[in-house]
Design a protein around this motif. Structure first.
Motif, short mmCIF file in Angstrom:
data_model
loop_
_atom_site.label_atom_id
_atom_site.label_comp_id
_atom_site.label_asym_id
_atom_site.label_seq_id
_atom_site.Cartn_x
_atom_site.Cartn_y
_atom_site.Cartn_z
N ARG A 261 0.85 -1.19 0.00
CA ARG A 261 0.00 0.00 0.00
C ARG A 261 0.88 1.25 0.00
N GLU A 262 0.60 2.17 -0.87
CA GLU A 262 1.37 3.40 -0.93
C GLU A 262 0.84 4.38 0.12
N ILE A 263 1.76 4.94 0.89
CA ILE A 263 1.41 5.91 1.92
C ILE A 263 2.26 7.16 1.72
N ALA A 264 1.89 8.23 2.37
CA ALA A 264 2.62 9.49 2.24
C ALA A 264 4.07 9.31 2.67
N PRO A 265 5.02 9.94 1.99
CA PRO A 265 6.44 9.80 2.36
C PRO A 265 6.71 10.18 3.81
N GLY A 266 6.02 11.21 4.31
CA GLY A 266 6.23 11.60 5.70
C GLY A 266 5.82 10.52 6.67
N LEU A 267 4.70 9.85 6.40
CA LEU A 267 4.23 8.76 7.26
C LEU A 267 5.18 7.57 7.18
N ARG A 268 5.66 7.29 5.97
CA ARG A 268 6.61 6.19 5.80
C ARG A 268 7.91 6.47 6.58
N LEU A 269 8.39 7.71 6.52
CA LEU A 269 9.60 8.07 7.26
C LEU A 269 9.36 7.94 8.76
N LEU A 270 8.19 8.38 9.24
CA LEU A 270 7.86 8.24 10.66
C LEU A 270 7.82 6.77 11.06
N LEU A 271 7.30 5.91 10.18
CA LEU A 271 7.25 4.47 10.46
C LEU A 271 8.67 3.90 10.59
N VAL A 272 9.56 4.31 9.70
CA VAL A 272 10.95 3.83 9.75
C VAL A 272 11.64 4.31 11.03
N LEU A 273 11.47 5.59 11.35
CA LEU A 273 12.12 6.14 12.55
C LEU A 273 11.58 5.49 13.82
N THR A 274 10.27 5.25 13.87
CA THR A 274 9.69 4.60 15.05
C THR A 274 10.19 3.17 15.18
N THR A 275 10.30 2.47 14.07
CA THR A 275 10.83 1.10 14.11
C THR A 275 12.25 1.08 14.64
N ALA A 276 13.09 2.01 14.16
CA ALA A 276 14.47 2.07 14.64
C ALA A 276 14.51 2.39 16.13
N ALA A 277 13.64 3.31 16.58
CA ALA A 277 13.61 3.68 18.00
C ALA A 277 13.16 2.50 18.86
N VAL A 278 12.18 1.74 18.39
CA VAL A 278 11.72 0.58 19.15
C VAL A 278 12.83 -0.46 19.27
N TRP A 279 13.56 -0.69 18.18
CA TRP A 279 14.67 -1.65 18.25
C TRP A 279 15.73 -1.20 19.26
N MET A 280 16.05 0.10 19.25
CA MET A 280 17.01 0.60 20.23
C MET A 280 16.49 0.43 21.65
N GLN A 281 15.21 0.68 21.84
CA GLN A 281 14.60 0.54 23.17
C GLN A 281 14.60 -0.92 23.61
N VAL A 282 14.34 -1.84 22.68
CA VAL A 282 14.38 -3.26 23.02
C VAL A 282 15.80 -3.67 23.43
N ALA A 283 16.80 -3.14 22.72
CA ALA A 283 18.19 -3.45 23.08
C ALA A 283 18.50 -2.94 24.49
N LEU A 284 18.04 -1.72 24.81
CA LEU A 284 18.24 -1.19 26.16
C LEU A 284 17.49 -2.02 27.19
N GLY A 285 16.28 -2.46 26.85
CA GLY A 285 15.52 -3.30 27.76
C GLY A 285 16.20 -4.63 28.00
N GLY A 286 16.75 -5.22 26.93
CA GLY A 286 17.50 -6.45 27.09
C GLY A 286 18.72 -6.25 27.97
N TRP A 287 19.37 -5.09 27.83
CA TRP A 287 20.55 -4.80 28.66
C TRP A 287 20.15 -4.65 30.13
N VAL A 288 18.98 -4.06 30.38
CA VAL A 288 18.47 -3.95 31.75
C VAL A 288 18.24 -5.34 32.33
N SER A 289 17.57 -6.19 31.56
CA SER A 289 17.20 -7.52 32.07
C SER A 289 18.42 -8.40 32.28
#
Length: 380
Positions: A204-232
């Motif tokens: 599905r084609e979406i607006a470039p701004g929304l796609r960029l936000l999706l990519v940035l959020t995915t990267a942030a979640v992965w970083m947060q998961v790595a930090l959470g794993g480091w906590v655990s």
């Protein structure tokens, strides 16, 4: 005792194959008579579900301190099951009743290995079947995604071995957790490719701004998961037992140098000294501060995608709330096992939903042949 003894490897693999036979037989009975690509898709979704369960079982193994329940790999004291290691486990348990090796912990660890081997068998089956059906029936599917998934599950197996042989070194255990989530993302991509080959969906084609936000959020979640794993993996969850402050302060005493020294034994610095409490506080509080930004991105993404990707947006909003509640429960309730597993499951579900969203969307492109609005036309 050798930390790596391949003598029981064949028997462990056979047990994994037995574990995989049940899901495969159920799937064959349920989907017999359907198109091959549909069966591949169904098997991929089933494997994705079982891999999600495996990630949770891995967290359960870690949280119950069962990671060294069998202190060698791939068997247990060179046996394929704790039955054959009964004498050695009993001796270790008698010497240290609350230590890392007990009968219960040995079974938890070995069940995790059998489960992981069964998932590996399913992934191998998917890769082999995709290549075979592409050659025989010219299926319009890309066999390289199943191949990449197969390669990665082998990498995961190696990290599982390193987790034992390096005595639960935090960086290895964290990478093992992240590797399990990468496996989930690969299986999502594989399932989407089979669905598209069936003609049941398209990007599905979406607006470039929304796609960029999706990519940035995915990267942030992965970083947060790595930090959470480091906590655990550093057992820093209870370094702060109040919320939203820590030790009654908005900026407690923290030692970031010790906290993020990656290559070191569990509970110690690279020099062999005990890890200070200020380092544990820094690990915990960094994860907490980062979470505020990630929640903001998830809320913004869910709001922006509410009409374009309604199901994904609702799932992201719900999972963000789930993560906040389970993370807060870990702190104020003293890290109960249920809350810890719920927090890991929420992180894995976020990875699945974000990977699904990325695989099913693309940036909308301006069509060259589309007529320009009147005010944008070329004046004579």
């Amino acid at each position: 005792m050798n930390l790596v003894d391949l003598a029981p490897l064949t028997r462990v693999m056979l047990l994994g194959a037995v574990v995989a036979c049940g899901p495969v037989a159920w799937l064959w009975l349920r989907h017999r008579g359907t198109r091959p690509v549909h069966r591949l898709r169904a098997l991929t979704v089933l494997t994705l579900f079982l891999t999600f369960d495996l990630v949770l079982f891995g967290a359960f193994t870690r949280l119950t301190d069962s990671g060294l329940g069998c202190p060698d790999w791939p068997g247990c004291y060179a046996s394929a099951s704790p039955f054959g290691a009964h004498e050695e486990i009993s001796a270790a348990q008698a010497a240290m009743p609350t230590g890392p090796v007990t009968h219960t912990k040995a079974w938890i660890e070995m069940l995790h290995r059998y489960f992981a081997t069964g998932v590996g068998v399913l992934i191998t089956t998917l890769a082999a079947a995709t290549w075979l059906l592409r050659r025989r029936e010219h299926l319009p599917v890309d066999p390289w995604w199943p191949t990449a998934t197969l390669v990665w599950v082998c990498v995961q197996g190696a990290f599982g071995a390193f987790t034992v042989t390096l005595k639960l070194q935090p960086v290895i255990v964290t990478l093992h957790l992240l590797g399990g989530l990468v496996l989930l993302a690969l299986l999502v991509r594989q399932a989407v490719s089979y669905r598209q080959a069936e003609g049941a969906g398209h990007r599905r084609e979406i607006a470039p701004g929304l796609r960029l936000l999706l990519v940035l959020t995915t990267a942030a979640v992965w970083m947060q998961v790595a930090l959470g794993g480091w906590v655990s993996t550093n057992y820093a969850v209870l370094a702060c037992t109040d919320f939203p402050s820590c030790h009654g302060r908005w900026w407690p005493d923290m030692d970031f140098q010790q906290a993020f020294e990656l290559w070191r034994p569990l509970g110690r610095t690279g020099n062999g000294e005990l890890l200070g409490f200020a380092a544990l506080t820094a690990i915990h509080y960094t994860h907490r501060l980062s979470a505020y930004g990630v929640f903001g991105l998830l809320a913004l993404l869910a709001w922006r995608a509410w009409r374009v990707l309604p199901l994904q947006a609702r799932l992201l909003a719900g999972l963000a709330s789930w993560q906040f509640a389970s993370g807060l429960s870990n702190v104020v309730l003293g890290w109960p096992l249920v809350a810890a597993l719920a927090h890991t499951g929420g992180a894995a579900a976020l990875v699945v939903v974000l990977a699904w969203s990325l695989c099913e969307t693309a940036s909308r492109r301006l069509r060259v042949d589309a007529p320009l609005p009147a005010h944008e036309g070329v004046r004579p």
